[in-house]
Scaffold this motif. Structure first.
Motif, PDB file in Angstrom:
ATOM      1  N   PRO A 147      32.607  43.343  40.690  1.00 25.38           N
ATOM      2  CA  PRO A 147      32.253  41.945  40.954  1.00 25.38           C
ATOM      3  C   PRO A 147      32.429  41.536  42.422  1.00 25.38           C
ATOM      4  CG  PRO A 147      34.410  42.040  39.920  1.00 25.38           C
ATOM      5  CD  PRO A 147      33.891  43.457  39.968  1.00 25.38           C
ATOM      6  N   ILE A 148      31.657  42.154  43.281  1.00 24.42           N
ATOM      7  CA  ILE A 148      31.737  41.814  44.702  1.00 24.42           C
ATOM      8  C   ILE A 148      30.360  41.973  45.340  1.00 24.42           C
ATOM      9  CG2 ILE A 148      32.382  44.200  45.333  1.00 24.42           C
ATOM     10  CD1 ILE A 148      34.167  43.009  47.558  1.00 24.42           C
ATOM     11  N   LEU A 149      30.055  41.063  46.246  1.00 25.95           N
ATOM     12  CA  LEU A 149      28.871  41.215  47.092  1.00 25.95           C
ATOM     13  C   LEU A 149      29.342  41.749  48.433  1.00 25.95           C
ATOM     14  CD1 LEU A 149      26.988  37.842  46.356  1.00 25.95           C
ATOM     15  CD2 LEU A 149      26.313  40.127  45.601  1.00 25.95           C
ATOM     16  N   LEU A 150      28.863  42.916  48.823  1.00 26.84           N
ATOM     17  CA  LEU A 150      29.297  43.514  50.092  1.00 26.84           C
ATOM     18  C   LEU A 150      28.465  42.991  51.267  1.00 26.84           C
ATOM     19  CD1 LEU A 150      29.947  47.247  49.117  1.00 26.84           C
ATOM     20  CD2 LEU A 150      31.617  45.401  49.369  1.00 26.84           C
ATOM     21  N   GLY A 151      27.253  42.585  50.995  1.00 25.50           N
ATOM     22  CA  GLY A 151      26.412  42.026  52.057  1.00 25.50           C
ATOM     23  C   GLY A 151      25.687  43.052  52.905  1.00 25.50           C
TER      24      GLY A 151
ATOM     25  N   ASP B 159      21.348  40.564  53.289  1.00 23.77           N
ATOM     26  CA  ASP B 159      22.484  40.861  54.161  1.00 23.77           C
ATOM     27  C   ASP B 159      23.372  39.633  54.317  1.00 23.77           C
ATOM     28  OD1 ASP B 159      21.440  43.333  54.503  1.00 23.77           O
ATOM     29  OD2 ASP B 159      20.642  42.977  56.509  1.00 23.77           O
ATOM     30  N   MET B 160      24.662  39.883  54.370  1.00 18.76           N
ATOM     31  CA  MET B 160      25.632  38.808  54.623  1.00 18.76           C
ATOM     32  C   MET B 160      26.676  39.330  55.595  1.00 18.76           C
ATOM     33  SD  MET B 160      26.354  36.945  50.964  1.00 18.76           S
ATOM     34  CE  MET B 160      27.228  38.372  50.343  1.00 18.76           C
ATOM     35  N   ARG B 163      31.896  39.616  52.965  1.00 19.51           N
ATOM     36  CA  ARG B 163      31.949  39.933  51.536  1.00 19.51           C
ATOM     37  C   ARG B 163      32.265  38.682  50.720  1.00 19.51           C
ATOM     38  NH1 ARG B 163      36.331  44.750  50.953  1.00 19.51           N
ATOM     39  NH2 ARG B 163      35.193  46.453  51.960  1.00 19.51           N
ATOM     40  N   LEU B 164      31.788  38.662  49.488  1.00 20.68           N
ATOM     41  CA  LEU B 164      32.168  37.595  48.560  1.00 20.68           C
ATOM     42  C   LEU B 164      32.630  38.237  47.259  1.00 20.68           C
ATOM     43  CD1 LEU B 164      29.249  34.993  48.899  1.00 20.68           C
ATOM     44  CD2 LEU B 164      31.542  34.830  49.891  1.00 20.68           C
ATOM     45  N   THR B 165      33.848  37.917  46.856  1.00 25.36           N
ATOM     46  CA  THR B 165      34.350  38.440  45.587  1.00 25.36           C
ATOM     47  C   THR B 165      34.095  37.442  44.460  1.00 25.36           C
ATOM     48  OG1 THR B 165      36.511  37.580  46.212  1.00 25.36           O
ATOM     49  CG2 THR B 165      36.144  39.926  46.557  1.00 25.36           C
ATOM     50  N   PHE B 166      33.897  37.973  43.277  1.00 23.74           N
ATOM     51  CA  PHE B 166      33.681  37.158  42.086  1.00 23.74           C
ATOM     52  C   PHE B 166      34.612  37.646  40.990  1.00 23.74           C
ATOM     53  CE2 PHE B 166      29.913  36.519  44.523  1.00 23.74           C
ATOM     54  CZ  PHE B 166      29.423  35.282  44.172  1.00 23.74           C
ATOM     55  N   ILE B 188      39.594  36.935  45.921  1.00 21.12           N
ATOM     56  CA  ILE B 188      40.501  37.849  45.234  1.00 21.12           C
ATOM     57  C   ILE B 188      41.253  38.695  46.250  1.00 21.12           C
ATOM     58  CG2 ILE B 188      40.535  39.937  43.800  1.00 21.12           C
ATOM     59  CD1 ILE B 188      38.174  38.724  42.228  1.00 21.12           C
TER      60      ILE B 188
END
Lengths: 194, 194
Positions: A147-151, B159-160, B163-166, B188
């Motif tokens: 559950p992570i977006l690495l980008g 692309d970002m 990072r974004l965790t969920f 997280i």
């Protein structure tokens, strides 16, 4: 069906890999710390040992091999590893009984390994998986999504000329957070009747 | 907490979208025929109606709006649609009571809509979803994965910088083939203890 055809009929190439929500297997600088983002105190193997029992051998790319060969821990594979590389000349001395370099295209490699009595493989590494998929040589996908977006980073899948349909076999959630789905390759005429 | 803060606290932006196994929302030429690859004789809505009840309004990109506006069927949205476009001047005559053009950056748009009493949104369209994610304005992902590799097309994620965790909330399999997972945005610290 003769003996050779019989063995070819049971040929199976399995992908077993973890990806981020946005489809990367490593971050932009090769980061894989996020693979351990969820605590796993019970040592849940998420199907890894069952996979090892299902296969005759492992075919992996050179990048994955370099990583594993330099990993400071016990050798993780109970089955022979074939390293797909057209440039690597030899494996490190301490791994000569565990790993072997192979060259060539996926189809020819599988034919050669079949003659050695090896038919079922764990296919590992982004580049290798992509090259097998481009020749429609993957029979099963076992993909675990974290559950992570690495980008950004190293993508699991790559461009292909042709679509490939699969059939969903099962989905399990591990540690409450990791979603593992299994798919088997099957040509599907839309709409699939379920 | 005053009334405005209270309302802002319940702000929620939800993505609800289908993707291919390789993370595309449409093929290289915009193909979406594969969205119907699995027969759905019972009209399973896969959470769409519940989503419509959860939201105050819909924010979508211009491409998605063009597609829906030209779709030969009943208007599919029971809530007001805001079309994010800096170039589109007006919506078609027959949609003036259903859709409205908005301009600007995601944060400013949400602030403005909040002043109109709208706090919970369905965010749709690849470009729009990506622009909201880049500003960390997505609170929930509801992603349905279909069992096909398209090999190319319009990617769901982009692309970002960051990072974004969920946190994984739930996973359901629809029609035996479509895997829908829900994730809520949460910072997280690794490793997450579950």
């Amino acid at each position: 069906m003769n003996s050779y055809q019989n063995k070819m009929a049971k040929r199976k190439n399995i992908v077993f890999i973890a990806q981020s929500l946005d489809g990367y297997i490593a971050g932009p600088s090769g980061e894989i710390d996020w693979l351990d983002m969820v605590a796993n105190p019970g040592g849940e193997d998420m199907g890894y040992l069952a996979l090892m029992q299902d296969i005759d051998a492992i075919i992996m790319g050179r990048n994955t091999f370099d990583f594993v060969a330099n990993y400071d821990g016990p050798w993780p594979y109970p089955k022979k590893v074939f390293v797909l590389s057209n440039t690597l000349q030899s494996v490190p001395q301490h791994l000569t009984d565990k790993a072997e370099i192979i060259k060539g295209k996926p189809k020819a490699i599988l034919d050669n390994l079949g003659k050695q009595g090896l038919y079922t493989f764990y296919i590992d590494g982004g580049v290798t998986i992509q090259s097998f998929l481009r020749e429609d040589l993957i029979d099963e996908l076992r993909i675990t999504t974290l559950p992570i977006l690495l980008g950004g980073g190293y993508a699991l899948f790559g461009d292909m000329e042709k679509r490939l349909t699969f059939e969903h076999e099962s989905t399990a959630v591990y540690l409450g957070q990791l979603v593992q789905s299994r798919y088997v390759r099957r040509d599907i005429d839309f709409p699939l009747q379920t």
